[in-house]
Design a protein around this motif. Structure first.
Motif, PDB file in Angstrom:
ATOM      1  N   ALA A 207      -7.495  12.994   6.967  1.00 19.83           N
ATOM      2  CA  ALA A 207      -6.025  13.043   6.902  1.00 19.83           C
ATOM      3  C   ALA A 207      -5.482  13.011   5.484  1.00 19.83           C
ATOM      4  N   GLY A 208      -6.340  12.765   4.491  1.00 18.64           N
ATOM      5  CA  GLY A 208      -5.882  12.810   3.111  1.00 18.64           C
ATOM      6  C   GLY A 208      -5.266  11.526   2.617  1.00 18.64           C
ATOM      7  N   ASP A 209      -4.514  11.619   1.507  1.00 15.95           N
ATOM      8  CA  ASP A 209      -3.915  10.440   0.878  1.00 15.95           C
ATOM      9  C   ASP A 209      -2.600  10.074   1.554  1.00 15.95           C
ATOM     10  N   LEU A 210      -1.930   9.064   1.006  1.00 16.95           N
ATOM     11  CA  LEU A 210      -0.707   8.561   1.626  1.00 16.95           C
ATOM     12  C   LEU A 210       0.361   9.656   1.735  1.00 16.95           C
ATOM     13  N   GLY A 211       0.552  10.431   0.670  1.00 17.35           N
ATOM     14  CA  GLY A 211       1.555  11.475   0.700  1.00 17.35           C
ATOM     15  C   GLY A 211       1.287  12.492   1.790  1.00 17.35           C
ATOM     16  N   GLN A 212       0.044  12.889   1.943  1.00 17.30           N
ATOM     17  CA  GLN A 212      -0.318  13.854   2.974  1.00 17.30           C
ATOM     18  C   GLN A 212      -0.129  13.267   4.372  1.00 17.30           C
ATOM     19  N   ARG A 213      -0.469  11.998   4.524  1.00 17.14           N
ATOM     20  CA  ARG A 213      -0.319  11.354   5.828  1.00 17.14           C
ATOM     21  C   ARG A 213       1.154  11.154   6.190  1.00 17.14           C
ATOM     22  N   MET A 214       1.975  10.831   5.198  1.00 19.45           N
ATOM     23  CA  MET A 214       3.414  10.709   5.440  1.00 19.45           C
ATOM     24  C   MET A 214       4.003  12.065   5.842  1.00 19.45           C
ATOM     25  N   ALA A 215       3.573  13.120   5.171  1.00 21.69           N
ATOM     26  CA  ALA A 215       4.085  14.463   5.496  1.00 21.69           C
ATOM     27  C   ALA A 215       3.681  14.861   6.904  1.00 21.69           C
ATOM     28  N   ALA A 216       2.453  14.525   7.288  1.00 27.15           N
ATOM     29  CA  ALA A 216       1.998  14.847   8.640  1.00 27.15           C
ATOM     30  C   ALA A 216       2.805  14.085   9.690  1.00 27.15           C
ATOM     31  N   GLY A 217       3.263  12.890   9.312  1.00 27.40           N
ATOM     32  CA  GLY A 217       4.093  12.099  10.223  1.00 27.40           C
ATOM     33  C   GLY A 217       5.569  12.424  10.129  1.00 27.40           C
ATOM     34  N   GLU A 218       5.905  13.443   9.325  1.00 28.07           N
ATOM     35  CA  GLU A 218       7.288  13.898   9.135  1.00 28.07           C
ATOM     36  C   GLU A 218       8.182  12.768   8.620  1.00 28.07           C
ATOM     37  N   VAL A 219       7.639  11.977   7.716  1.00 29.71           N
ATOM     38  CA  VAL A 219       8.383  10.886   7.095  1.00 29.71           C
ATOM     39  C   VAL A 219       8.822  11.335   5.706  1.00 29.71           C
ATOM     40  N   THR A 220      10.129  11.320   5.467  1.00 28.09           N
ATOM     41  CA  THR A 220      10.646  11.647   4.134  1.00 28.09           C
ATOM     42  C   THR A 220      10.957  10.364   3.388  1.00 28.09           C
TER      43      THR A 220
END
Length: 341
Positions: free
Chosen positions: A268-281
């Motif tokens: 799933a990658g790093d925090l930024g990538q995981r946040m993007a996958a969760g649609e969190v801005t």
């Protein structure tokens, strides 16, 4: 004349004997200072304030504190009752209608012989921290061995038939949290290196449903405790964000399932990538992870004593928090939301 001499001699003998008898209590009193020189954990010590609840029935807790704000499962057979107070957060562990452990954090509370914000030196003088703590149960012998770092950050002290763990903020050199627990709970948790002769206590049996309840409880306790610590440092309190919590939960589950420990997931990658996958801005984000702590509160204390994790925990720019726990993998995801005003 001879009669008078005999009477005088008898009276002299009585005076000597009486004087020797009267001296005996003074000889005993001279030994009393030696007794007072014994270390405090060898003497009978009295719990005061909230710690006096240990061993008491639940009706006494409710009678004095009322109903808890929330209840949650633990991995060790007891149920946490959560009591937020004005300057402290109190968690009481209940098993079979009896208090078997307590956890206290915050700024101040009515406790004795140890108290919040007490220095390491003051606490050590009250309890004499030891490298080895020995106990016996059902014919078995157990010895916990504490490293130098553990004696500095989370010493264990026997008080009568029970035990106290002091969690120090090693940066401030002060007690951050206090855990009081009976012998059975201590042996179930095994928070230090343990050697034993005999048999280990049986593990608490858990079902998948119970595991999920324990994880949910740890998530809420970490959230509550994080805000209590931020309050101690006069920082803004965080809001719970369920979307962020899902991102944190997925990362803890991923680490547990794939047996790794890192901020970067192989899939799933790093925090930024995981946040993007969760649609969190977000405007700013941060993450703390931990593993193998006995529970969520111990994990928070571990973060507080780690420079990089402490910086994240006490970052006043963050305004939201999501927490995810799977077994003994703990993840905190912080963020600063976008603000245009």
């Amino acid at each position: 004349m001879n009669r008078i001499l005999w009477i005088a001699l008898i009276m002299l003998v009585l005076v000597i004997i009486y004087g020797q008898v009267q001296d005996r209590p003074r000889q005993k009193a001279e030994w009393a200072p030696e007794l007072s020189q014994r270390t405090p954990n060898e003497k009978a010590m009295k719990y005061e304030g909230v710690f006096s609840f240990l061993g008491q029935p639940t009706k006494k807790v409710i009678g004095q504190l009322g109903e808890p704000k929330s209840k949650g499962a633990s991995a060790y057979g007891y149920e946490w009752w959560v009591y937020p107070r004005h300057e402290a957060l109190l968690m009481i562990g209940i098993e079979k209608e009896e208090v078997v452990t307590l956890f206290l954090t915050g700024q101040s509370a009515n406790t004795s012989p140890y108290y919040l914000n007490q220095t390491w030196k003051e606490a050590n003088e009250a309890g004499s921290f030891q490298e080895h703590v020995e106990l016996k149960s059902d014919g078995s012998q157990y010895t916990f061995r504490l490293t130098e770092d553990e004696q500095r950050a989370k010493p264990l002290i026997q008080v009568n038939e029970n035990y106290v763990q002091l969690y120090f903020d090693t940066v401030k050199d002060s007690v951050s949290s206090i855990r009081v627990l009976n012998q059975d709970v201590l042996l179930r948790q095994k928070p230090y290196h343990l050697t034993y002769r005999g048999k280990l206590p049986q593990e608490v049996e858990k079902s998948p449903e119970t595991d999920e309840q324990i994880d949910r409880a740890n998530e809420q306790l970490i959230f509550e405790m994080t805000n209590e610590i931020r309050k101690r440092f006069n920082l803004s309190l965080l809001e719970w964000d369920e979307d962020v919590a899902q991102v944190a939960k997925q990362h803890s589950h991923d680490m547990f399932k794939n047996n790794y420990f890192s901020h970067v997931s192989p899939d799933a990658g790093d925090l930024g990538q995981r946040m993007a996958a969760g649609e969190v801005t977000y405007q700013l984000a941060g993450e703390n992870i931990a593993t193998q702590y006995v529970d969520g509160m111990a994990a928070v204390e571990g973060w507080l004593n780690s420079p990089s994790h402490r910086k994240t925990l006490l970052n006043d720019e963050f305004d939201k928090l999501g927490v995810g726990v799977t077994e003994k993998y703990y993840t905190q995801n912080f963020l600063q939301d976008w603000s245009f005003w």
